[in-house]
Structure formats: C-alpha cells, structure tokens
Design a protein around this motif. Structure first.
Motif: not given
Length: 563
Positions: A166-189
């Motif tokens: 369960x923890x592996x699945x949840x972390x995989x989902x969080x990593x995916x969302x974090x990857x999306x958000x990291x593409x947002x310049x104001x967040x990545x900055x």
C-alpha cells in the motif's frame, strides 16, 4: 481481485481524486478571476472547500495508508485552516477502521514465530487504536518476559497486513503528482517537490520498520532522561520484530481531551504552554524531535506523588516511527530566528531566515524587512483568538501590499525541513485546540530569553570559530586575487548570469500569476518560514479566504519558461 489489480485500482483512484480537484482549483481560482468573475468564484469557496474535505475524508478512510496521514495533518491545522475544513477531517484521528483480529493474530504469529498465547499471557482482541499503518492492542507479558523488560502491562503494535504494498502504491501516486507540479515554474522556483517526496518516502519506509521505531524510542528517552515533564515507554525487545512492536503501556488522558483534563484537575492552558516548551526543546536544543505529535500520540499522565512545585502530571509520548533530526547549522539558525521573532526585530529575523537557508543569500531583502516591521507593528503579540477578531479586510490589504514582495524573493525549502514544518504545524494546532486564547508569543519570549542566556555562555567559543574562519580566508586571499588579475589580463574572465535572466523572465510572467502565486506564497512561505514562532503570519499571508495549497498548484502552467 489480485494484489496487482488492487494496487492498480488504488493508484487510479488517488490520481482521479487529485486531477479532479486540481482542475476545479484551476477553474475557480485562476480562470474565472482572469475573466472578471472573481467575486462569483469567491461566493461558493467555503462550500467547495468543505466538499473537498468531506470527499477526502471518505477517500482516506476507504484507502487507508498514507492518505490518512495527509488528512490527519490537515485536521490538526486549527490555526490556519477554517473550522469547516478541520471539522470534516478531525475524525481521521480516531476513525481509522480496524483490521479483523484474526488477520492481526496471523500476521503477529508469523512474525514472532509462535502462537500468540505462547508469546503473551494475554492479548486483548479489541484494538486500543487503529492507525494508518498499524494497529495496537493491549497485552500482558509472561512473567519471565515481564521480569526482563521491567513491566508487565504492554501495548502490542502490529503492522497492517500488506501495508508495504500500500505504501509503495501511495508513494508512486505522490511521485507522479509531484512530477506534474514540478513543471510549474512558480512552484519549481521555490521548492523541489520531487526531493521532498523522496524525503517523505524515506520517512514512510522507516515508519513501517518497527525495529527502527524501537531504537528511536530509546534515543528519545535518553534525550529526556531526568526530565520529569516527559515519559517514554520501554521496549520489550524479546517480543519485537520488524512488523511487531511491544512497548510498555503508558496510555492515559489524551492530550486534547479537555473535559478529562479538567476532571483530573489539570488546566488545559498550562498543558498548551508546557507542550510548546517541550517541542521547542526538541527542535531548538536536542535537534531530535517527534515529527508526528498529533493527539493520538500524546497523553497527559497524572503524577500523584509529584515533588513539591512540580506540575503533578507529565507528557507520555508514543509512536516513534516518524522522527526528525535538525542538523547543527540549521538548529543554530532556528535559534537565532526565534530570538529575533521574540524581539520583534525584523532585520535580525531576515538574517535568521538567511541562516536557516530558506532565503537565498543573493536576495535583496530590504522590502521583506519592511514588510516584517509592518507585520510586527500591527499583529505582533496577538494570539489566535485575537486574530479571529481582526477585520478580514485588514488581512487582505496586508496581503495585497506585501504579497508581491514575498513572492518575488528567491525562497526555497532546505533539506530536512519537511518534518520540521510538520512538527511545528501540529504543535501550533494542538496548542490552539487546547486553549483558543493561547498566545504563542507568551511561550516564545521566555524561551528566547533562555536561548540568549545560553548563547552568552558560548560567546567565547563563537568568537574563536569566527577567528579561525577569518584566518583561513585571509590565507587564501592573495592567491585568489592573483588568479583573478591573471584571468582579467588574459581575457578569460566571464560573468554568467543565468539567475538574472531567469528572474527577468519570471517578472515578465508575474502579472499572469497574481492570484495563485499570492496564495501559494502565503501557505508555503508562511508555513515554512514564519510558523515556528506563532500563527500570526500564516493567517495574514493566506489572506481572507485562506484556501489550501491546491489553489496555487497550476498557476504557472500558462507561463512556463521556454527552453
């Protein structure tokens, strides 16, 4: 359904929830205000936030795992999030559905290598507590084990079967969302979300290793040895494995049970102040702290035979799976920061923020210093209850005046800061729930005075370190100057300004991200930088509606830098 099918279904459910409400945040908090419908967007904001919290509550209870931990964290933010939100999520502290005892028994017997009735004299099949990653049952040690451990009454904590997957699945989902958000310049900055998720992943994996938790408990106990304010349960090592943990039973009055505290003759206000001081000691002195101090993990234990002048009660901490460490340099920076806040000294506070590493050294922080001076002048010394009586329009005016200043500065979240933010936030929320009139300034100021006295004691050592550092720089200076002159004469001196170019591009796009960036800066910067002192700044910078972080997540998509 096979385990693989169940994992895929869980992953898809988390992702659908995240995408749905991110899209909703973009529509109401970005698109509608840009076409002149900001007032229309604001009309239903409270109802929408309440709906999101209600739906997340259902999602977390249905899925368990790390989703419950997210909800528990949000439910404790009484000092920042509106009551409509925290009320919807507060049940996650106690409503985690238990696992059937037959499954717990089988899992424990497999780990211990023997039947449960041979390992313990008694195990209560009714769970004492059901948490997101494990389940606790009261038990009694066998006489021989009790003699070795030094106690008979115990609490056996058993991991939920299949929690690793369960923890592996949840972390995989969080990593995916974090990857999306990291593409947002104001967040990545400002923040490296993938790195933060990896820090969270390490913490989560440590939390499901009960041998690691047992060692944490012993280290935490050693830090408070001889301190009558804190009790830590002993470990029964003979009945402890990676997935089964047996500890001394120290359960008592839950820290947020105000009626039970008063019935025992304990003042909740005194508990709030003492709890703040205990957490301050962990963060600013020991450098080793309990990073999950929610109400289910802290008890108040009456001490009938307390020494004269003592409080007559103490804190009993449990659940040491999530612990944090503060490196020496960061801890000293936090000490200087809290001293500056207590003194209402905006210049020293800016320097403290630099020392902590949140504000980059290249930042021109004159405007930030002016903003902090105005903040102290108007809101300094106010407690949470007083802030609630301040006209929300005044908060909006302050955020409008200084939001651009905070947003334009090069902030970042330094390494090891995630758990510090969590611990401080939960502490602030806990104190506010114990006493709505609780004023963090009253706890900060005497604590800062003690830190100042301690600093004076080490003044000579500090001067010595500075002298050694200066001598090293002076010894290297002639060679560096000679190298610089040679490079100028040979035409090899180059000046690279990628940061300046990046800042100019950011300024060009700033007007298109006003709403979401102010919201993001309020939650992130207020929580990460100024929350360790008191709840004033977080409330101010988050403006009137105090929306959650999701309202700012996709603000930068329209202004992503090219190349």
């Amino acid at each position: 359904m096979s385990d693989a099918d169940g994992s895929r279904a869980r992953y898809r459910r988390i992702m659908r929830f995240a995408m749905r409400y991110m899209a909703q945040a973009w529509w109401y908090e970005l698109f509608l205000p840009r076409i002149g419908l900001e007032r229309f967007s604001a009309l239903g904001r409270r109802r929408r936030l309440q709906g999101i919290a209600r739906n997340f509550h259902g999602l977390a209870l249905g899925l368990g795992g790390l989703m419950i931990k997210v909800g528990q964290f949000m439910s404790s933010r009484l000092d920042v999030l509106p009551p409509e939100i925290t009320k919807e999520l507060e049940g996650l502290q106690d409503e985690v559905p238990p696992v059937d005892f037959a499954a717990i028994r089988a899992h424990a017997e497999s780990e211990l290598g023997m039947p449960l009735d041979r390992a313990f004299a008694f195990v209560d099949p009714v769970p004492l507590a059901a948490a997101s990653l494990g389940q606790a049952h009261r038990a009694r040690l066998l006489p021989a084990d009790a003699a070795d451990a030094g106690f008979a009454d115990a609490v056996v904590k058993v991991q939920r079967p299949g929690i690793d997957r369960i923890v592996d699945v949840d972390l995989a989902a969080l990593r995916k969302v974090a990857g999306w958000l990291h593409r947002v310049h104001v967040i990545r900055q400002h923040v490296d979300l993938p790195t933060l998720i990896e820090e969270f992943a390490v913490t989560s994996m440590e939390e499901i290793d009960y041998l690691h938790e047992a060692r944490n408990a012993e280290l935490f106990d050693a830090n408070f040895a001889g301190d009558g304010r804190v009790a830590v349960p002993d470990v029964a090592w003979e009945r402890t494995t990676r997935r089964v943990l047996t500890l001394e039973d120290v359960t008592a009055i839950k820290i947020n049970d105000i009626d039970a505290l008063r019935a025992a003759g304990i003042d909740p206000g005194e508990v709030a102040t003492a709890f703040a001081n205990v957490m301050f000691d962990q963060l600013f002195v020991d450098g080793y702290f309990h990073a999950d101090p929610h109400p289910g993990n802290i008890f108040v234990t009456p001490v009938p035979d307390a020494a004269p002048g003592a409080a007559g009660w103490r804190f009993s901490f449990v659940d040491f799976g999530m612990m944090g460490e503060v490196p020496d340099r960061l801890r000293h920076g936090l000490q200087r920061l809290i001293i500056a806040v207590a003194a209402r000294n905006s210049r020293q506070m800016v320097e403290g923020i630099r020392d902590v590493g949140v504000l980059l050294p290249t930042a021109d922080a004159a405007e930030l210093e002016r903003a902090l001076s105005a903040l102290f002048a108007r809101f300094g010394g106010m407690g949470f209850a007083e802030l609630q009586r301040v006209d929300p329009r005044e908060f909006r005016d302050f955020a409008t005046e200084f939001g651009d200043v905070v947003r334009s500065l090069p902030f970042q979240l330094p390494e090891n800061f995630l758990l510090i933010i969590r611990a401080v936030s939960l502490t602030s929320g806990m104190c506010s729930s114990l006493q709505p009139e609780f004023n963090m300034w009253d706890a900060v100021e005497p604590y800062a005075q003690q830190l100042i006295r301690d600093e004076r004691g080490s003044f000579v050592q500090s001067i010595g370190r500075e002298a050694v550092s200066f001598a090293g720089v002076a010894a290297r200076l002639p060679r560096r100057l000679d190298d610089l002159v040679s490079r100028v004469e040979e035409g090899r001196l180059q000046v690279d300004t990628p940061r300046l170019d990046q800042r100019l591009r950011g300024l060009e796009r700033m007007s298109r991200r006003v709403v979401s960036a102010v919201l993001f800066a309020g939650l992130l910067i207020g929580g990460a930088v100024l929350r360790p002192e008191e709840p004033v700044t977080g409330t101010v910078l988050m403006a009137a509606s105090v929306p959650p972080l999701l309202h700012a997540l996709f603000a930068g998509f329209a202004g992503r830098p090219r190349g």
